[in-house]
Motif scaffolding. Structure first.
Motif, PDB file in Angstrom:
ATOM      1  N   ASN A 315     -46.014  -3.511  19.297  1.00 47.38           N
ATOM      2  CA  ASN A 315     -47.144  -4.258  19.835  1.00 47.38           C
ATOM      3  C   ASN A 315     -47.915  -3.418  20.851  1.00 47.38           C
ATOM      4  O   ASN A 315     -47.689  -3.499  22.056  1.00 47.38           O
ATOM      5  N   SER A 317     -50.692  -3.707  21.990  1.00 46.93           N
ATOM      6  CA  SER A 317     -51.596  -4.394  22.910  1.00 46.93           C
ATOM      7  C   SER A 317     -50.904  -4.713  24.238  1.00 46.93           C
ATOM      8  O   SER A 317     -51.567  -5.037  25.222  1.00 46.93           O
ATOM      9  N   SER A 434     -40.792  -8.143  25.964  1.00 47.08           N
ATOM     10  CA  SER A 434     -41.057  -8.422  24.551  1.00 47.08           C
ATOM     11  C   SER A 434     -39.882  -8.012  23.665  1.00 47.08           C
ATOM     12  O   SER A 434     -39.766  -8.459  22.535  1.00 47.08           O
TER      13      SER A 434
END
Ligand code: C2O
Ligand code: CU
Length: 713
Positions: A315, A317, A434
C-alpha cells in the motif's frame, strides 16, 4: 535536515543507469584467488567514459551522482602522485557503486541464508577462512520502497561467515562508502580473546576505516560455537542493512540426544526504516524530531519488519511517520516475502534479531511447539515454547519438525510486542499498523521445495495459514532467567566477599535525562559519545591505572570500584577490571520504565541475580539468586525499573563495551566500557603486529603518531 540531504533521499531508483561496474562479488571461500580484483575494475577506461555519460543523463534528477563524479574529475586533474591514483580509483569505484541499484535476487542470498553451502563440519583442523567485504551505499527496495542502504558485496543480510570452531577468520573490509563516511565492523558475540583491537567498535577499539581505505580483521574463534552476527559499529549504520550472519559449527556441539538435524536455516529478522538511518539519527538527537515535535528523545518506529531481508509492502499510499521529506519515497508495491524451504527431517532455525529499536516475538503458524536448543552461542537443555522473544542482538536456535504437517506453507511471524514500545512513543506508524506490527515469511513443506530448495527465495504466495489466537506475551522480558540450563555446566564464578569489595565489582544505573533542550541517556553520571579522532584503546596506553588512587585528574573517587574517567574525556566512562582471572560482578540498575537489551563485548556472562528495584552496596532484599549453573549469554533484556547482576571472569585483557543495543540509545549515550587488566593490555598491544597497529592508528586523523613506548624495538 539540510536540503541536500533530503534531495539525496529522494533520489529515484536509477534504473536508467547503464553501466554495470560491479561483478557479482559473491565470494568463493574455498578459493580466494577467485575474488575479482577491485584494482582491475577501477582502472577500466571504459568505465570512465560510461560514468561521464551517466553524469549527463542524471544531472537533472539527482545531486548525488554528479557530485561524486565531479570529485573524481577534479581528482583526475590534480592527482599525479601514485597514492592519489589509488584514492581516485576508490572514489571512482564508490561513485559507480552508489548509482547502481540492487535487485532483490542479488540483495538476498538464499543459498547462504538456507545454509546450503556444502560446508564441511569438522574438528581438529584449524583453517583460515578469508573474506573480502566491499562496503557500499546502494539503492534497493527490500520492502518495495527504495532506500539508500549500506551493503556488503551488494547483499543485505551480508555474506555468510561460516566456520568451524578453532578456525581463524580474516575479513578484508574495503570502505567504498560515499559522502566521506567511515565505518567499522563488529563481530557480535565473538570473544576476540587477546585481540581487542579487532573488535570493530568506533571510538573504542579503533577509529573508523576512512572512505577509500581498507582494514583487515583477523581473529580466532576459540571455544565458541553457535549463532552469531556481525554489524557496523559506527553510528547507526547497521540500521541501513550493514549486518550479516556468523555461523560457528562444532561437531562436538551439545544437542539433545535424540535429534538428527536434517537441515539448518537462518532466520534474520529486524525492523527497517524507509528513511536513511543517519537522517533519522540527526532528527532523533534534536530537541524536536520529525515524528515527535514536542518531545525530545523519542525513538523512530520502524516502517517494516524484514525477515531475511524482505518485507511485503503493497500500500504505497501509506506514509511513514519518520520520512523526513514532504515528497514521498519511490514505492513499487512488492508482495515478496522470504520462503524458507523445509526438508523431511528436523530443521534447525537459527533466529537473529538485527533491529534498531524493538524486540520481536517469533512464531510459526500451526507450530505450537518450538524447541530452543541454543541461546547466544550457549547450548541449553531443550525448552519447548510456543514462540520466542528475541531482543536486539539476541540469537536462538530452535528445532522444528515437520511430522504432523501436510505439504503446504505456513507463515513465520516476527511481531513487535506492542505494550513494550507503543506506550512510550506519542505517535503511530501507520505502515507498521497496516501489517499488525508484524513481519512475515513462509515456511514451506511443499514438495517442490523439498528437493531443490534453492530454486526460489522469495514468494508472492499469499499467506494461507492462520494464527487467529496469536498470543503475543506483553511482559517484555526474556525467558525467566532461571529457566535455561547450559549443557556445559559452570557454577556461578565465586565472588570474593572481602571488604572493601573486589575491584572487579561494579554497580551501574541508567536513566533518561533532559540535558538542556535535548534528551540523553546517562549511565551513572555520564552520557557517552564516541571519541572522534582517537579511541579509548589508544588513550589507555599512555595512562597509569593505580589501583589505590584510581584517577589521573585529581578527582579521587571514594569508591574504588566506582565511577571515574581516569584520563579520558568526561563523556567517556571507563570502569576498571584490574584483578586478573578473578570474578567480575556487574549489577545493572534500570531507572527507566522501558526494557533495554544490554550487550557485553569480549565475554559471555552469567546471569546470577535479578529482581525489581535497584541493587546497591552489594544487595537488594528482593533479589533472586541463581548460582548453581546460571544461564550464560552475551545480550540480555533488562526489564523496566529492575536490576540484573552478571558475572564473568577477567580472563580477556581488553577494552570492552557494555551497552544498550537499541541503535538510537547507544547514540544518545547508553554505553560504558570496561578496561580489563590495563597492564596486560599494554603488553598485548606492544606485542601485536606493528603494521596492523600503525594502520589502525593512522585512521585516527587527530592522533599524534604513537610514542615508541608501544613500538617494537
Ligand atoms: Cu552487536 Cu556493541 O554490539
Ligand atoms: Cu536502550
Amino acid at each position: 535536515m539540510s536540503g541536500t540531504d533530503s534531495q539525496s533521499l529522494l533520489r529515484p531508483p536509477a534504473s536508467n543507469i547503464i553501466f554495470d561496474s560491479e561483478k557479482d562479488r559473491g565470494l568463493d571461500r574455498a578459493d580466494t584467488d577467485s575474488i575479482s580484483s577491485v584494482e582491475d575494475e577501477k582502472h577500466d577506461p571504459d568505465e570512465y567514459v560510461k560514468l561521464q555519460t551517466t553524469e549527463q543523463e542524471l544531472s537533472t534528477s539527482t545531486d548525488q551522482q554528479p557530485k561524486v563524479t565531479k570529485e573524481h574529475l577534479a581528482c583526475q586533474r590534480i592527482c599525479l602522485g601514485f597514492g592519489c591514483i589509488f584514492l581516485c580509483a576508490f572514489i571512482l569505484v564508490a561513485s559507480c557503486l552508489i548509482g547502481h541499484d540492487i535487485s532483490l535476487d542479488k540483495l538476498v542470498n538464499i543459498t547462504e541464508l538456507n545454509l546450503e553451502t556444502g560446508f564441511k563440519v569438522e574438528a581438529g583442523k584449524q583453517r583460515l577462512r578469508e573474506y573480502e567485504f566491499d562496503v557500499t551505499h546502494r539503492w534497493a527496495a527490500p520492502s518495495g520502497v527504495w532506500k539508500k542502504m549500506m551493503l556488503v558485496n551488494g547483499q543485505s543480510p551480508g555474506p555468510l561467515i561460516e566456520v568451524n570452531t578453532g578456525d581463524i577468520v580474516r575479513v578484508k573490509v574495503n570502505n567504498y562508502l560515499s559522502g566521506g563516511e567511515s565505518t567499522t565492523i563488529h563481530w557480535h558475540g565473538i570473544h576476540q580473546r587477546n585481540t581487542t583491537w579487532m573488535d570493530g567498535v568506533a571510538g573504542i577499539s579503533q577509529c573508523g576505516i576512512p572512505p577509500g581505505k581498507s582494514f583487515t580483521y583477523e581473529f580466532e574463534i576459540i571455544d565458541q560455537r553457535g549463532t552469531f552476527w556481525y554489524h557496523a559499529h559506527s553510528k547507526v549504520q547497521y540500521t541501513d542493512g550493514l549486518y550479516g550472519p556468523i555461523i560457528v559449527h562444532d561437531p562436538d556441539e551439545k544437542l539433545p540426544s535424540d535429534t538428527d538435524i536434517a537441515a539448518e536455516r537462518i532466520v534474520f529478522m529486524g525492523g527497517s526504516f524507509h528513511a536513511y538511518g543517519e537522517d533519522l539519527l540527526e532528527s532523533y538527537l534534536q530537541p524536536s524530531s520529525k515524528w515527535a515535535p514536542s518531545m525530545p528523545g523519542v525513538e523512530p518506529l520502524p516502517d517494516v519488519i524484514l525477515i531475511n531481508g524482505l518485507a511485503p509492502f503493497t500500500n504505497c499510499s501509506l506514509t511513514s511517520s519518520t520520512w523526513p521529506s514532504s515528497k514521498p519515497p519511490i514505492c513499487d508495491p512488492s508482495p515478496r516475502r522470504y520462503m524458507t524451504p523445509m526438508t523431511n527431517g528436523t530443521t534447525r532455525l537459527r533466529l537473529i534479531n538485527h533491529s534498531s529499536f524493538t524486540s520481536l516475538y517469533f512464531t510459526i503458524d500451526s507450530h505450537p511447539h518450538l524447541t530452543i536448543i541454543e541461546i547466544d552461542g550457549v547450548e541449553v537443555a531443550p525448552i519447548t515454547v510456543p514462540g520466542v522473544y528475541l531482543n536486539i542482538g539476541q540469537r536462538y536456535s530452535i528445532l522444528v519438525s515437520p511430522t504432523h504437517h501436510p505439504a503446504g506453507s505456513f507463515a513465520m511471524r516476527a511481531t513487535i510486542p506492542k505494550s513494550c514500545f507503543l506506550p512510550y512513543v506519542p505517535y503511530t506508524s501507520s505502515i507498521l499498523e497496516s501489517v499488525n506490527h508484524q513481519g512475515t515469511a513462509l515456511l514451506s513443506y511443499s514438495p517442490d521445495h523439498l528437493n531443490s530448495s534453492s530454486s526460489s527465495s522469495s514468494s508472492v504466495l499469499p499467506i494461507t495459514s492462520q494464527n487467529p489466537n496469536l498470543n503475543i506475551p506483553q511482559n517484555c522480558t526474556d525467558l525467566p532467567f532461571s529457566l535455561p540450563v547450559p549443557l556445559r555446566a559452570i557454577p556461578a564464578y565465586p565472588l570474593d566477599e572481602t571488604h572493601p569489595p573486589s575491584k572487579n565489582t561494579h554497580e551501574i544505573n541508567f536513566q533518561f535525562q533532559q540535558a538542556g533542550p535535548v534528551n540523553r541517556i546517562f549511565i551513572n553520571r555520564t552520557s557517552y559519545s564516541p571519541l572522534p579522532n582517537t579511541t579509548q584503546l589508544w588513550l589507555s596506553l599512555s595512562q597509569t591505572f593505580d589501583d589505590n588512587n584510581n584517577n589521573n585528574n585529581n578527582n579521587p573517587d571514594p569508591d574504588p570500584g566506582g565511577y571515574n574517567n581516569y584520563g579520558f574525556p568526561l563523556n567517556q566512562q571507563v570502569l576498571l577490571l584490574p584483578e586478573a582471572d578473578k570474578t567480575v560482578q556487574v549489577a545493572i540498575n534500570s531507572r527507566d520504565v522501558m526494557e533495554h537489551p544490554f550487550h557485553l563485548h569480549g565475554h559471555t556472562f552469567q546471569i546470577v541475580a535479578w529482581g525489581p528495584g535497584e541493587f546497591t552496596a552489594g544487595s537488594n532484599p528482593n533479589t533472586t539468586w541463581n548460582l548453581e549453573n546460571p544461564m550464560r549469554r552475551d545480550t540480555l533484556t533488562i526489564p523496566g525499573l529492575s536490576h540484573v547482576v552478571i558475572r564473568f571472569l577477567a580472563d580477556n585483557p581488553g577494552i570492552w563495551a557494555l551497552h544498550c543495543h537499541v541503535a538510537w540509545h547507544m547514540e544518545a549515550g547508553m554505553l560504558i566500557t570496561f578496561l580489563e587488566r590495563p597492564n596486560d593490555l599494554k603488553r598485548l598491544v606492544h606485542d601485536m603486529d606493528p603494521s596492523i597497529r600503525e594502520l589502525s592508528r593512522s585512521f585516527c586523523s587527530g592522533e599524534k603518531p604513537p610514542k615508541t613506548k608501544s613500538q617494537k624495538t
